[in-house]
Motif scaffolding. Sequence first.
Motif, short mmCIF file in Angstrom:
data_model
loop_
_atom_site.label_atom_id
_atom_site.label_comp_id
_atom_site.label_asym_id
_atom_site.label_seq_id
_atom_site.Cartn_x
_atom_site.Cartn_y
_atom_site.Cartn_z
N ARG A 184 53.26 62.20 98.38
CA ARG A 184 54.40 63.11 98.56
C ARG A 184 54.74 63.26 100.04
O ARG A 184 55.91 63.34 100.42
CB ARG A 184 54.10 64.50 97.97
N ALA A 185 53.69 63.31 100.87
CA ALA A 185 53.93 63.45 102.31
C ALA A 185 54.65 62.22 102.86
O ALA A 185 55.56 62.33 103.69
CB ALA A 185 52.61 63.65 103.05
N LEU A 186 54.26 61.04 102.36
CA LEU A 186 54.91 59.81 102.83
C LEU A 186 56.38 59.79 102.40
O LEU A 186 57.27 59.46 103.19
CB LEU A 186 54.17 58.58 102.29
N VAL A 187 56.63 60.15 101.14
CA VAL A 187 58.01 60.19 100.66
C VAL A 187 58.82 61.14 101.54
O VAL A 187 59.95 60.84 101.97
CB VAL A 187 58.05 60.64 99.17
N SER A 188 58.22 62.29 101.85
CA SER A 188 58.91 63.30 102.64
C SER A 188 59.28 62.77 104.04
O SER A 188 60.41 62.95 104.49
CB SER A 188 58.04 64.54 102.74
N ILE A 189 58.33 62.11 104.73
CA ILE A 189 58.68 61.64 106.09
C ILE A 189 59.68 60.48 106.04
O ILE A 189 60.50 60.33 106.94
CB ILE A 189 57.44 61.28 106.98
N LEU A 190 59.65 59.68 104.95
CA LEU A 190 60.63 58.60 104.83
C LEU A 190 62.02 59.17 104.59
O LEU A 190 63.01 58.70 105.15
CB LEU A 190 60.26 57.65 103.68
#
Length: 987
Positions: free
Chosen positions: A703-709
């Motif tokens: 979820r954190a990766l999706v958020s920064i992308l």
Amino acid sequence: GFHLSGTVTEPATATEPEMTYKVAISFDRCKITSVTCGCGNKDIFYCAHVVALSLYRIRKPDQVKLRLPISETLFQMNRDQLQKFVQYLITAHHTEVLPTAQKLADEILSSNSEINQVHGAPDPTAGASIDDENCWHLDEEQVREQVKLFLSQGGYYGSGKQLNSMFAKVREMLRMRDSNGARMLTLITEQFMADPRLSLWRQQGTGITEKCRQLWDELGALWVCVVLNPHCKLEEKSCWLRQLRKWGEMDVCPLEDGNYGNELPNITNALTQSSSHSQDSLARPRRTVFTRAIEGCDLHWQDSHLQRIISSDFYISPSYQREGESLLFNSQGQPLWLEHVPTACARVDALRSHGYPREALRLTVAIINTLRLQQQRQLEIYKHQKKELLQRGATTITNLEGWVGHPLNPIGCLFLTLTEACRLEEENCLEISDAGDSKPPVYQHVPVATSSQDSGESYLSLALEVALMGMGQQRVMPEGLYAQDKVCRNEEQIIARLQDLELDPVLVQTLRKQCVLLLEGGPFSGLGEVIHRESVPMHTFAKYLFSALLPHDADLAYKLALRAMRLPVLETTAPSGDVTHPHHLVSVVPSRYPRWFTLGHLESQQCELASTMLTAAKGDMLRLRTVLEAIQKNIHSSSLIFKLAQDAFKIATPADSNSDTTLLNVALELGLQVMRMTLSTLNWRRREMVRWLVTCATEVGVRALVSILQSWYSLFTPTEATSIVAATVMSHNTILRLSLDYPQREELASCARTLALQCAMKDPQNCALSALTLCEKDHIAFETAYQIVIDAASTGMTYTQLFTIARYMEHRGYPLRAFKLASLAMTHLNLAYNQDTHPAINDVLWACALSHSLGKNELAAIIPLVVKSVHCATVLSDILRRCTMTAPGLAGIPGRRNSGKLMSTDKAPLRQLLDATISAYINTTHSRLTHISPRHYGEFIEFLSKARETFLLAQDGHIQFAQFIDNLKQIYKGKKKLMLLVRERFG
């Protein structure tokens, strides 16, 4: 007897034979007043032989024969006996004594000699007169020599340590009430003042070195101690005052705040009751390291209230006086001492130093009772002003004179006095132990000696209380590097001493009570709700308090540490206005923005405090939230926030156990803040920061990766987003690390593709290739990325970028797209006649080879572009040669027929290329001949040979070439030697 003589034998060693030394010692009223020894010892301390003889006399008095003074013995002799005595004496020592005996005989026989004007004769064995000075023997020459030597070593080879031990020796002498203490200090000071480096430092305007500064400080403090001796004679004091003034007036004398006039002096003197303090540096008197001692000469001990305080534990006010307002006692009837605090503490130091420990303790207790009363009154004043101050959110009230970092070290002095009274001396514990294994001191509670025995207070709890009061005092940052550095150093020294205390329930109670008072103390406390903009920060102190309180009262610990996180000097505006203030505080002109030399250190201390709280709050989401908010609000340096993020990440991901999600999320949030802070400013660590953030987000999860992308534009530049962030997220390692299922992988890939297309739109030059690579696996996204490149090609992209993408397209199996991009790249290129080593030549050759391999039509399309962009003859002839070697269309594009025939240079499209190449050779030849030197002739002839090869490809090429050569001979006939070479080669 007043004179002791003897022989001391030193036994033989492996290297030295047995030695015997003659020792003579004079003493008077229990003091050794002079020594001589045959060993010739040169030191400020007695040699072993003098010590041995003295100890022998002390331990075995009956073994030492006691004799009358020699004058008494001589008095009993008759004329013959005296004659015999003198002759034997001369015979026994004739080499040493004879010249003296002869001289004395002459003088005695001469009636008007000096010796005959005086009655009687001296007797070294008879002792001094009752009026004579009597003091311990001190070898003054040796003291001078040693100090001079240590100073010349400039603090190296342990000389600083040696000088400090000489200072300690002075303190020891004062404690033993040995009058040589002041004498030795005078000798040391004379050598310090004669240090040749002083005038050098002054000329250069540089400060004194750090080590040397500290020695000067100790020197100044010792003089304050000496002049405050409660039992010194008036004439001694006036003699010291003259000396101190003489030294203070010398222009090389170091100043109290460590500057040599290149910065504003420090306002460190005791403040007057008026608040209009002059900010003009000229109005401030010059304060040297001796100024405080000079001022100390005006102090006396005759005050009857002071005398009563120090002479009795049971001095209290009569009960009937306790109702009214009294300046001498508090409401419990305990005595107060209302002197300027550092001055009062200097008195304590003097009592302690001169061997009056009980008196020092009594005065300390009176000072602490006074400070407590002040604290109470300040709390009451603040309660009345609280509403107004909180509305304004700032105050112009502060203490101009801080107690921590003060030249007289008042807080350290009180703390030492109190803890020394509580120290448990271990058995056979020597005072000086090796620095390597010095064990921390052990303390016990010693009840405060007062008339009310049930007060339950101990000197140890008072020590803690006064240290906390002093450290928590709100005070303005002093001016100048040295004074500011001293504040930090002194604070660290006090904290190191506090850490030696075992916090038992009594001390914990003291700690909690004082912390609550500091939090409620308003502008009088550095931890109050409102402080002055230039107030000395409390981070280091709060870090100690936080760690000490945490096991006993976590809520109070956090409240305190969070309050201390602020650093108002870095907030933007200086406050204006003032509040009515009590007389003992001063309103500082708010517009003064000083140079905070130690700001870097202070910011790192702020960061340390935050890190300590983060570590402690691991696993507690609510606490972590509040700490995170404090960091985001108060820390203004991106590199420090990055350090905190890294710290939090390390603590959250221990090697041997599971990650802590709460702290990981804090690390990520801090990392995101750093990204936002450094997005538009240059930071040399930016790449490292971006990479770290992706690692951190990976640890947090998908979820954190999706958020920064998805929110890349507020965190990264387009280049970072595509080449570092998305590329890392899509890497095989990340997929493995997160062990994602297919839908999760797809979601990440889709976010990465969306990001890639957005970045390519925003910055096609730098992101197009990365975008294409990221979109390879999705047809629609890939087509979109390709279209973005084509749209940007005509305006925003360079030929290098386009060639690179074109090659990538060929490599991916899109030769026609590669051709289209290569053609677009050619339109941006311009190669002059002399650029035959240009880096783009390989790209041009590749583009022509690609077109040739695709077929006649593509070659026909690219040749006009080549002719237009490339004016370098050798490059054009190279392309021509390559195009004539094989048939076009070998790439075998489906649906196209390939004749397999070689192309002719007589027909289009090669005819156009041949003409362009010949004309490039002609133009280049003329250009080269305009400024050719003889050393390039050979090279030029080779160039013409290459040109001939190209000419000969045309049908009438040999005729054209012959005409060309004739033309050259005609135009350049002045260059005879060159034309001779042309004739030789080409006829």
